[in-house]
Design an enzyme around this catalytic site. Structure first.
Site, PDB file in Angstrom:
ATOM      1  N   SER A  10       2.476  -3.667   5.588  1.00 58.10           N
ATOM      2  CA  SER A  10       1.715  -4.740   4.959  1.00 58.10           C
ATOM      3  C   SER A  10       1.870  -6.014   5.785  1.00 58.10           C
ATOM      4  O   SER A  10       2.989  -6.448   6.057  1.00 58.10           O
ATOM      5  CB  SER A  10       2.225  -4.961   3.528  1.00 58.10           C
ATOM      6  N   LYS A  36      -2.196  -2.734   6.374  1.00 57.35           N
ATOM      7  CA  LYS A  36      -2.753  -3.405   5.205  1.00 57.35           C
ATOM      8  C   LYS A  36      -2.713  -4.904   5.432  1.00 57.35           C
ATOM      9  O   LYS A  36      -1.660  -5.460   5.764  1.00 57.35           O
ATOM     10  CB  LYS A  36      -1.960  -3.053   3.940  1.00 57.35           C
ATOM     11  N   LYS A  92      -3.115  -8.619   3.813  1.00 53.12           N
ATOM     12  CA  LYS A  92      -3.222  -9.461   2.621  1.00 53.12           C
ATOM     13  C   LYS A  92      -4.397 -10.419   2.816  1.00 53.12           C
ATOM     14  O   LYS A  92      -4.581 -10.978   3.914  1.00 53.12           O
ATOM     15  CB  LYS A  92      -1.936 -10.248   2.407  1.00 53.12           C
ATOM     16  N   ASP A 107      -5.549  -6.169   0.651  1.00 51.84           N
ATOM     17  CA  ASP A 107      -4.924  -6.382  -0.661  1.00 51.84           C
ATOM     18  C   ASP A 107      -5.127  -7.830  -1.065  1.00 51.84           C
ATOM     19  O   ASP A 107      -4.671  -8.743  -0.374  1.00 51.84           O
ATOM     20  CB  ASP A 107      -3.429  -6.047  -0.572  1.00 51.84           C
ATOM     21  N   GLU A 152      -7.532  -3.509  -2.476  1.00 50.17           N
ATOM     22  CA  GLU A 152      -6.523  -3.396  -3.527  1.00 50.17           C
ATOM     23  C   GLU A 152      -6.545  -4.615  -4.440  1.00 50.17           C
ATOM     24  O   GLU A 152      -6.494  -5.751  -3.971  1.00 50.17           O
ATOM     25  CB  GLU A 152      -5.141  -3.245  -2.878  1.00 50.17           C
ATOM     26  N   ASP A 182      -3.524  -2.015  -8.528  1.00 47.40           N
ATOM     27  CA  ASP A 182      -2.075  -2.178  -8.391  1.00 47.40           C
ATOM     28  C   ASP A 182      -1.557  -2.812  -9.682  1.00 47.40           C
ATOM     29  O   ASP A 182      -1.096  -2.119 -10.588  1.00 47.40           O
ATOM     30  CB  ASP A 182      -1.782  -3.043  -7.168  1.00 47.40           C
ATOM     31  N   LYS A 238       3.741   1.758  -8.122  1.00 50.49           N
ATOM     32  CA  LYS A 238       4.975   0.997  -7.917  1.00 50.49           C
ATOM     33  C   LYS A 238       5.899   1.286  -9.097  1.00 50.49           C
ATOM     34  O   LYS A 238       5.605   0.878 -10.229  1.00 50.49           O
ATOM     35  CB  LYS A 238       4.702  -0.507  -7.822  1.00 50.49           C
ATOM     36  N   GLY A 246       4.954  -1.249  -2.198  1.00 48.88           N
ATOM     37  CA  GLY A 246       6.279  -1.796  -1.929  1.00 48.88           C
ATOM     38  C   GLY A 246       6.429  -3.195  -2.481  1.00 48.88           C
ATOM     39  O   GLY A 246       5.444  -3.918  -2.671  1.00 48.88           O
TER      40      GLY A 246
END
Length: 372
Positions: free
Chosen positions: A138, A164, A166, A192, A217, A242, A266, A294
């Protein structure tokens, strides 16, 4: 199991670099660890709550108070009756509303203790089918596009099989375009948003469609399942949830509404690894792939996540990065990347043990909770 008590331990573990998301920037992890002490073994659980209630309503101080005041008496009652098992405790904790991260930490510590006593690994208990799992990474929101490209290049060189990014309003389309143009269409890429958008942003989010992302996400608020279902009809990029997935039932509802076609699991968010396995099973029954998210876990939480990610329906690379992605020194033997994969621990329980000397060095406080 023969339980003597629980120890709450707070540690301060610096990150190798700041990690910025749409809800804030972390430079260190303020971690609450739970140690379950038995007659012949001990087990560990990691609370993934953040220092402030930004990702969810939980935070570290609150989790410690919930464990101390409300969860410990439930543990003690079962221990006194001689009926203390993790499934029974999970059921007993159900009467206490909310606080899944606090519950997960206690349940994981006791599960680790029980499995160490029986010589069973986490992976074997959960139903792992693979000896290694593919590792994604990430990448937080960066200061500039060149800094982002340098970071992605570095992670690719290390062998991560999925990237991934952000994102947030103002840091989305241009960042994704730059990564695609630099690294090509073969890169497994996803984004995400951590709830940073609303359904009114659907037209803007559709601008991500040409980049063939694995998924977007949690673009909308966690309580907006109808909005996610509407968004999924307006964009081609698969919608993954998520924060919205708080239980197996929530996963089933989201799937039935068409709000998600991929699920991020998660364990801390759903209340522990038993419920995480149920989320996996519900998604598998509905043909919805899952992957393991994570929360900047130490080696203790990472060990359990890697074991979970080895279950059959975890068909997408998760955030099961190597330890050095986040920490210059982990509190356990570090998890390392080998051919883009991380090995599933095979020893009893979590299969890893904290470094006592380093743990003492970074500990900011401990509290012994004897069974009443």
């Amino acid at each position: 199991m023969n339980l003597r008590g629980l120890e709450l331990r707070r540690i301060a573990l610096p990150l190798v670099s700041p990690f910025r998301t749409s809800f804030g920037t972390e430079t260190a992890r303020d971690v609450l660890l739970v140690r379950a002490v038995g007659e012949a073994a001990e087990g560990w659980g990691e609370c993934v709550a953040m220092s402030e209630p930004l990702y969810s309503s939980e935070h570290v101080d609150g989790a410690a108070e919930v464990i101390r005041r409300f969860l410990l008496p439930e543990v003690a009652a079962l221990a006194k009756s001689g009926e203390l098992t993790v499934p029974r405790l999970e059921a007993a904790l159900g009467r206490i509303k909310g606080h899944p991260m606090a519950k997960a930490a206690v349940l994981t510590a006791l599960l680790d203790l029980s499995l160490r006593e029986s010589g069973t690994s986490f992976g074997a208990y959960l139903g792992a089918v693979r000896p290694t799992v593919p590792a994604g990474v990430s990448v937080g929101i960066m200061s500039s596009i060149p800094a982002l490209l340098d970071a992605v290049e570095g992670y690719q060189a290390q062998g991560y099989v999925r990237i991934k990014l952000k994102i947030e309003p103002g840091w989305d389309v241009d960042a994704v375009r730059a990564v695609r143009e630099r690294f090509g269409d073969d890169l497994l890429l996803q984004v995400d948003a951590n709830t940073a958008y609303t359904l009114a942003d659907a037209r803007h989010l559709a601008r991500l469609d040409p980049f063939d992302l694995l998924l977007i996400e949690q673009p909308l608020p966690e309580d907006d399942l109808r909005g996610h279902a509407a968004l999924a009809r307006l964009i081609r990029t698969p919608v993954c949830l998520d924060e919205s997935i708080t239980s197996a039932r929530a996963a089933a509802d989201a799937i039935a509404l068409g709000a998600t076609s991929v699920v991020n699991v998660k364990p801390g968010r759903v209340g522990g690894y038993l419920e995480a396995r149920r989320v996996h099973d519900v998604c598998a029954a509905n043909g919805v792939p899952v992957w393991c998210g994570g929360m900047l876990e130490t080696g203790l939480g990472r060990a359990a996540n890697v074991a979970l990610a080895a279950l059959p329906n975890f068909t997408l690379p998760g955030d099961t990065s190597a330890s050095d992605r986040y920490f210059a020194r982990d509190i356990t033997e570090p998890f390392v990347l080998d051919g883009g994969h991380v090995a599933v621990p095979t020893g009893p329980g979590l299969g890893v043990t904290p470094d006592a000397d380093y743990l003492a060095e970074i500990t900011t406080g401990t509290e012994w909770l004897a069974l009443p």
